[in-house]
Design an enzyme around this catalytic site. Structure first.
Site, short mmCIF file in Angstrom:
data_model
loop_
_atom_site.label_atom_id
_atom_site.label_comp_id
_atom_site.label_asym_id
_atom_site.label_seq_id
_atom_site.Cartn_x
_atom_site.Cartn_y
_atom_site.Cartn_z
N LYS A 75 0.63 -1.36 -0.16
CA LYS A 75 0.11 -0.09 0.06
C LYS A 75 0.76 1.29 -0.10
O LYS A 75 1.91 1.10 0.56
CB LYS A 75 -0.82 0.09 1.33
CG LYS A 75 -2.16 0.78 1.02
CD LYS A 75 -3.10 -0.15 0.21
CE LYS A 75 -4.72 0.45 0.19
NZ LYS A 75 -5.51 -0.56 0.04
N VAL A 172 -18.33 1.59 -4.22
CA VAL A 172 -18.54 0.40 -4.12
C VAL A 172 -20.00 0.20 -2.95
O VAL A 172 -20.77 -0.56 -3.79
CB VAL A 172 -17.61 -0.19 -2.94
CG1 VAL A 172 -17.90 -1.64 -2.44
CG2 VAL A 172 -16.18 -0.39 -3.67
P1 NAD Z 1 -15.58 6.03 -2.36
O1 NAD Z 1 -14.44 7.04 -1.96
O2 NAD Z 1 -15.84 6.01 -3.66
O3 NAD Z 1 -16.73 5.91 -1.37
C1 NAD Z 1 -16.70 6.23 0.00
C2 NAD Z 1 -18.08 6.98 0.37
O4 NAD Z 1 -18.10 6.97 1.91
C3 NAD Z 1 -18.04 8.42 -0.28
O5 NAD Z 1 -19.19 8.56 -0.91
C4 NAD Z 1 -18.00 9.17 1.10
O6 NAD Z 1 -18.96 10.25 1.01
C5 NAD Z 1 -18.71 8.33 2.07
N1 NAD Z 1 -18.52 8.56 3.49
C6 NAD Z 1 -17.30 9.04 3.96
N2 NAD Z 1 -17.44 9.19 5.44
C7 NAD Z 1 -18.85 8.44 5.66
C8 NAD Z 1 -19.50 8.49 6.85
N3 NAD Z 1 -19.02 8.81 8.13
N4 NAD Z 1 -20.87 7.61 6.87
C9 NAD Z 1 -21.22 7.20 5.62
N5 NAD Z 1 -20.61 7.57 4.54
C10 NAD Z 1 -19.29 7.96 4.53
O7 NAD Z 1 -14.86 4.70 -1.68
P2 NAD Z 1 -14.93 3.22 -2.37
O8 NAD Z 1 -13.99 2.82 -3.34
O9 NAD Z 1 -16.36 2.99 -2.60
O10 NAD Z 1 -14.38 2.11 -1.05
C11 NAD Z 1 -15.23 2.20 0.03
C12 NAD Z 1 -14.58 1.44 1.03
O11 NAD Z 1 -14.18 0.25 0.44
C13 NAD Z 1 -13.23 2.05 1.36
O12 NAD Z 1 -12.68 1.68 2.70
C14 NAD Z 1 -12.26 1.19 0.61
O13 NAD Z 1 -10.92 1.10 1.38
C15 NAD Z 1 -12.73 -0.23 0.36
N6 NAD Z 1 -12.41 -0.86 -0.69
C16 NAD Z 1 -12.60 -0.47 -1.82
C17 NAD Z 1 -12.22 -1.11 -2.82
C18 NAD Z 1 -12.35 -0.78 -4.34
O14 NAD Z 1 -12.49 -1.33 -5.24
N7 NAD Z 1 -12.99 0.82 -4.40
C19 NAD Z 1 -11.64 -2.44 -2.74
C20 NAD Z 1 -11.45 -2.84 -1.40
C21 NAD Z 1 -11.71 -2.10 -0.42
#
Ligand code: NAD
Length: 341
Positions: A75, A172
């Protein structure tokens, strides 16, 4: 033997002229080249940022091991101070570091790093998740696969008539929420971003206030925002029967025992959120052709089987599912060819 303690490599990144400040952490390449995204976020201080990179790199190691991939974990974190950053130059500089590692780390998206930022990284390195991949979609597919195993663990047939609370409607969480609505669940979600909420509402998701989520009784809580969403108090009180989401490191240390004592079924995020890395590893180490794409879909769907098997062993041995996941990752790291798919 697996490297139980220290990461293989920690590189500090710093160039004040462009606002670059961060770290690359390669936890392990024991099973193959390391995969893992670039996180850009605000941090309390440097210790906080480096600790996050280390935790996330280790989680990537276990995620790859549990998914049967010939890949390790890494990472990078880029510290966002809010001003003074030339982000295209920062990502290009990071790309040069990635290139100098000669393929030891293949970087990809993470919170704060999406398609635009990876475009800047690709200017200076070939070792990057291909632009044709859709990490959010693959991750959401994996979470939905894991959730199919959760319904069975809860004694239900499928999502119909169940209530799911989704925290975060981003790349996601938005897809997970929409997929669950399509599968017949009642979905209640929150996100501080009004556009994300509007997209969810248009698809039949009920929107709640961010602070209200923790008091809404549900069958499953799906944390899809940031890590450490479940602190010790939330673990003791959240009115859910199961937890299954994408957020990396979603539980604070100690929360799994509290949830286990309450009888809450927990799918370790290293299993549920493996969809994107499965797609990344298969397209980078294999080919991006229709056969590979079919194989990727099958492997992401197989997250249901892995989840069911880990939950069943956890129930049979009376242990938190995280303990079983950790044991299985350790076994794989001690015998790299075991479970290779
Ligand atoms: P993203 O940034 O697209 O979405 C995250 C969302 O969470 C945003 O819309 C944000 O406004 C919202 N958010 C922030 N604080 C919040 C709160 N307190 N309550 C509710 N919503 C809140 O990120 P993503 O790509 O959708 O990833 C989401 C999670 O999944 C992250 O933790 C990421 O590390 C994990 N993840 C993502 C992937 C991937 O392929 N994108 C893969 C593995 C793990």
């Amino acid at each position: 033997m697996m490297n139980a303690g220290e990461p293989e490599l920690i590189t500090a990144l710093s160039d004040a002229t462009i606002g670059l400040h961060g770290w690359i952490v390669i936890d392990s390449t024991l099973l193959g080249p390391a995969f893992g995204g670039i996180r850009r976020a605000r941090y309390r201080d440097d210790d906080d940022a480096l600790a996050d990179a280390r935790r996330l790199a280790r989680a990537m190691r276990d995620k790859c091991a549990l998914a049967g991939l010939a890949a390790g974990g890494a990472k990078a974190v880029l510290v966002d101070r809010g001003e003074g950053h030339d982000w295209p130059a920062v990502y290009a500089a990071l790309g040069r570091e990635v290139e100098s590692l000669g393929g030891r780390w293949v970087c990809g998206p993470d919170v704060g790093t999406g398609a635009e930022q990876l475009g800047w990284v690709r200017r200076t390195t070939l070792h990057c998740n291909p632009a044709s991949n859709d990490a959010s979609r693959s991750t959401a597919d994996g979470v939905l696969a894991a959730m199919r195993a959760v319904w069975l663990a809860l004694g239900a047939r499928d999502a119909r008539g169940r209530t799911v609370v989704v925290q975060g409607l981003g790349g996601v969480g938005g897809r997970v929420a929409r997929g669950l609505v399509d599968a017949g669940a009642t979905v209640i979600a929150a996100d501080p971003d009004p556009d994300a909420c509007a997209r969810g509402r248009d698809h039949g998701v009920t929107i709640a206030a961010v602070d209200a989520l923790a008091s809404i009784p549900c069958d499953v809580l799906a944390p899809c925002a940031l890590g450490h969403a479940i602190d010790l108090e939330a673990a003791a009180r959240w009115p859910c029967r199961a937890i299954c989401g994408a957020a990396n490191n979603m539980l604070v240390p100690g929360a799994d025992s509290i949830l286990h004592a309450r009888g809450v079924v927990v799918v370790p995020d290293v299993i549920a959120s493996a969809g994107a890395v499965i797609e990344g590893v298969c397209t980078v180490l294999g080919h991006d052709d229709p056969i590979t794409r079919t194989r990727i879909a099958e492997r992401i769907a197989a997250i249901e089987h892995t989840t069911a098997s880990v939950l069943a062993e956890a129930a049979a041995r009376g242990l938190p599912s995280a303990v079983i996941a950790s044991e299985r990752a350790r076994t794989r790291l001690d015998s790299p060819r075991l479970g290779l798919r």
